[in-house]
Scaffold this motif. Structure first.
Motif, mmCIF file in Angstrom:
data_model
loop_
_atom_site.group_PDB
_atom_site.id
_atom_site.type_symbol
_atom_site.label_atom_id
_atom_site.label_comp_id
_atom_site.label_asym_id
_atom_site.label_seq_id
_atom_site.Cartn_x
_atom_site.Cartn_y
_atom_site.Cartn_z
ATOM 1 N N HIS A 153 0.618 -0.837 0.363
ATOM 2 C CA HIS A 153 0.156 0.268 -0.467
ATOM 3 C C HIS A 153 0.911 1.138 0.025
ATOM 4 O O HIS A 153 0.571 2.049 -0.820
ATOM 5 C CB HIS A 153 -0.634 0.169 0.941
ATOM 6 C CG HIS A 153 -2.394 -0.797 1.249
ATOM 7 N ND1 HIS A 153 -3.070 -0.701 0.108
ATOM 8 C CD2 HIS A 153 -2.514 -1.416 2.209
ATOM 9 C CE1 HIS A 153 -3.920 -1.520 0.018
ATOM 10 N NE2 HIS A 153 -3.965 -2.044 0.955
ATOM 11 N N THR A 158 2.361 1.586 -3.368
ATOM 12 C CA THR A 158 1.459 1.997 -4.089
ATOM 13 C C THR A 158 1.175 3.712 -4.542
ATOM 14 O O THR A 158 1.364 4.275 -5.514
ATOM 15 C CB THR A 158 -0.054 1.497 -4.760
ATOM 16 O OG1 THR A 158 0.707 -0.508 -4.563
ATOM 17 C CG2 THR A 158 -0.828 1.445 -5.292
ATOM 18 N N GLU A 159 0.938 3.937 -3.084
ATOM 19 C CA GLU A 159 0.609 5.387 -2.657
ATOM 20 C C GLU A 159 1.867 6.306 -3.002
ATOM 21 O O GLU A 159 1.647 6.921 -3.928
ATOM 22 C CB GLU A 159 0.692 5.621 -1.374
ATOM 23 C CG GLU A 159 0.080 7.020 -1.074
ATOM 24 C CD GLU A 159 -0.605 8.227 -2.099
ATOM 25 O OE1 GLU A 159 -0.831 8.394 -2.670
ATOM 26 O OE2 GLU A 159 -2.142 7.124 -2.267
ATOM 27 N N LEU A 214 4.092 5.120 -5.710
ATOM 28 C CA LEU A 214 4.362 5.674 -7.453
ATOM 29 C C LEU A 214 3.264 6.683 -8.022
ATOM 30 O O LEU A 214 2.798 6.927 -8.499
ATOM 31 C CB LEU A 214 3.914 3.701 -8.005
ATOM 32 C CG LEU A 214 4.865 2.990 -7.322
ATOM 33 C CD1 LEU A 214 4.098 1.388 -8.037
ATOM 34 C CD2 LEU A 214 6.281 3.737 -8.403
ATOM 35 N N ARG A 215 1.735 6.903 -6.976
ATOM 36 C CA ARG A 215 0.675 7.297 -7.466
ATOM 37 C C ARG A 215 1.275 8.686 -6.742
ATOM 38 O O ARG A 215 1.178 9.977 -8.158
ATOM 39 C CB ARG A 215 -0.539 6.609 -6.539
ATOM 40 C CG ARG A 215 -1.650 5.676 -6.757
ATOM 41 C CD ARG A 215 -2.561 5.444 -5.572
ATOM 42 N NE ARG A 215 -3.259 4.325 -6.090
ATOM 43 C CZ ARG A 215 -4.166 3.669 -5.623
ATOM 44 N NH1 ARG A 215 -4.053 3.911 -3.656
ATOM 45 N NH2 ARG A 215 -4.728 2.866 -5.935
ATOM 46 N N GLN A 216 2.099 9.471 -6.094
ATOM 47 C CA GLN A 216 1.937 10.633 -5.720
ATOM 48 C C GLN A 216 3.032 11.136 -7.515
ATOM 49 O O GLN A 216 3.160 11.935 -7.451
ATOM 50 C CB GLN A 216 2.652 10.447 -5.036
ATOM 51 C CG GLN A 216 2.573 10.953 -3.712
ATOM 52 C CD GLN A 216 2.741 10.537 -2.124
ATOM 53 O OE1 GLN A 216 4.317 10.808 -1.946
ATOM 54 N NE2 GLN A 216 2.010 10.624 -1.407
ATOM 55 N N SER A 240 2.894 9.759 -10.064
ATOM 56 C CA SER A 240 2.571 9.460 -11.274
ATOM 57 C C SER A 240 1.569 11.017 -10.938
ATOM 58 O O SER A 240 1.578 12.009 -12.345
ATOM 59 C CB SER A 240 1.526 8.891 -11.389
ATOM 60 O OG SER A 240 0.757 8.773 -12.363
ATOM 61 N N ARG A 241 1.220 11.381 -10.203
ATOM 62 C CA ARG A 241 0.042 12.788 -9.883
ATOM 63 C C ARG A 241 1.108 13.248 -10.717
ATOM 64 O O ARG A 241 0.993 14.786 -11.204
ATOM 65 C CB ARG A 241 -0.488 13.169 -8.711
ATOM 66 C CG ARG A 241 -1.345 12.155 -8.590
ATOM 67 C CD ARG A 241 -2.433 12.467 -7.738
ATOM 68 N NE ARG A 241 -1.885 12.035 -6.411
ATOM 69 C CZ ARG A 241 -1.777 11.557 -5.248
ATOM 70 N NH1 ARG A 241 -2.528 10.293 -6.456
ATOM 71 N NH2 ARG A 241 -0.966 10.370 -4.843
ATOM 72 N N ASP A 286 1.885 13.917 -14.514
ATOM 73 C CA ASP A 286 0.372 14.511 -14.624
ATOM 74 C C ASP A 286 1.064 15.946 -14.697
ATOM 75 O O ASP A 286 0.499 16.711 -16.075
ATOM 76 C CB ASP A 286 -0.244 13.893 -14.349
ATOM 77 C CG ASP A 286 -0.292 12.484 -14.672
ATOM 78 O OD1 ASP A 286 -0.261 11.653 -15.634
ATOM 79 O OD2 ASP A 286 -1.261 12.135 -14.332
#
Length: 243
Positions: free
Chosen positions: A103, A106-107, A109-111, A113-114, A117
């Motif tokens: 978890h 994953t977070e 990686l999401r940060q 990615s954001r 972007d």
């Protein structure tokens, strides 16, 4: 009571003959012998193999399954429950720990990615001002403290893993096994060098945590296989345990 030969039992339970031989060597399965030397199994072997499969599915290593089977044969249901409960709880705690790590990973990686972007596109080479992975880069100390993703992961599906296991068991049938630090040393006929090298290369494509080392000293091929402690169960399942 009806009896079966090893090939009949293998067909009945859907397990390769080589796996049944391996289980016998590991102390998981026993067989009667006919005067001609053929292995013979009763109906109890089918139920025993189902129990082994269920235990492996829950992550129990083969050594622990041997211990549980011993309790199962000599004790009653309460004894089996008392023996299994702490083993399953230990696996549950480990699974929960890994879930927490994943978890957190994953977070992260999401940060990242954001952040990517939101970055404006601009021409020119990337430089420290880009901050492509975020404004603050982790220090070595913070990396040690941050939960890390599990180091052991195999990309094969369960069916593919079963097929890979079967191929290893067939190739290593009769090999002499010796324990080495973090792994096994297997002595095989030198004539198998090509097949072993090809299968080892395929194994690393899906399970890169395995470390293979081959030494050819005719007429023997020495195969060293090492893996992290988290992969001990898979190491034993694929390559066996010393007799």
């Amino acid at each position: 009571m009806s009896t079966m030969r090893i090939s009949q039992l293998a067909e009945r339970v859907g397990v390769p003959v080589t796996t049944l031989r391996f289980y016998e060597t590991a102390g998981l399965l026993s067989a009667e012998r006919t005067p001609a030397g053929y292995r013979m199994y009763g109906e109890d072997a089918v139920e025993r193999l189902a129990f082994i499969a269920a235990a492996k599915h829950l992550g129990l290593p083969l050594e622990e399954i041997v211990e549980v089977l011993s309790v199962r044969e000599s004790g009653d249901c309460a004894d089996v429950k008392a023996d299994l409960q702490p083993r399953i709880e230990a696996r549950l705690r480990e699974a929960q720990r890994r879930i927490g790590q994943l978890h957190a990973f994953t977070e992260s990686l999401r940060q990242a990615s954001r952040h990517l972007d939101a970055m404006p596109d601009r021409s020119g080479p990337c430089d420290p001002q880009c901050q492509a992975l975020g404004k603050q880069h982790p220090t070595h100390e913070s990396l040690q403290q941050r939960p890390q993703p599990a180091s052991v992961a195999c990309s094969l599906s369960s069916d593919s893993l079963g097929e890979r296991t079967r191929r290893w068991h067939e190739l290593l049938d009769g090999a002499r096994r010796t324990t080495i630090p973090n792994g096994l040393l297997l002595d095989l006929p030198a004539t198998l060098a090509g097949e072993v090298a090809a299968l080892a290369a395929a194994e690393q494509q899906c399970c890169p945590f395995f470390d293979f080392r081959l030494r050819l000293r005719a007429p023997t091929l020495h195969l060293e296989v090492r893996a992290p402690s988290d992969a001990a169960t898979l190491l034993n399942d694929l390559f066996g345990t010393p007799a």
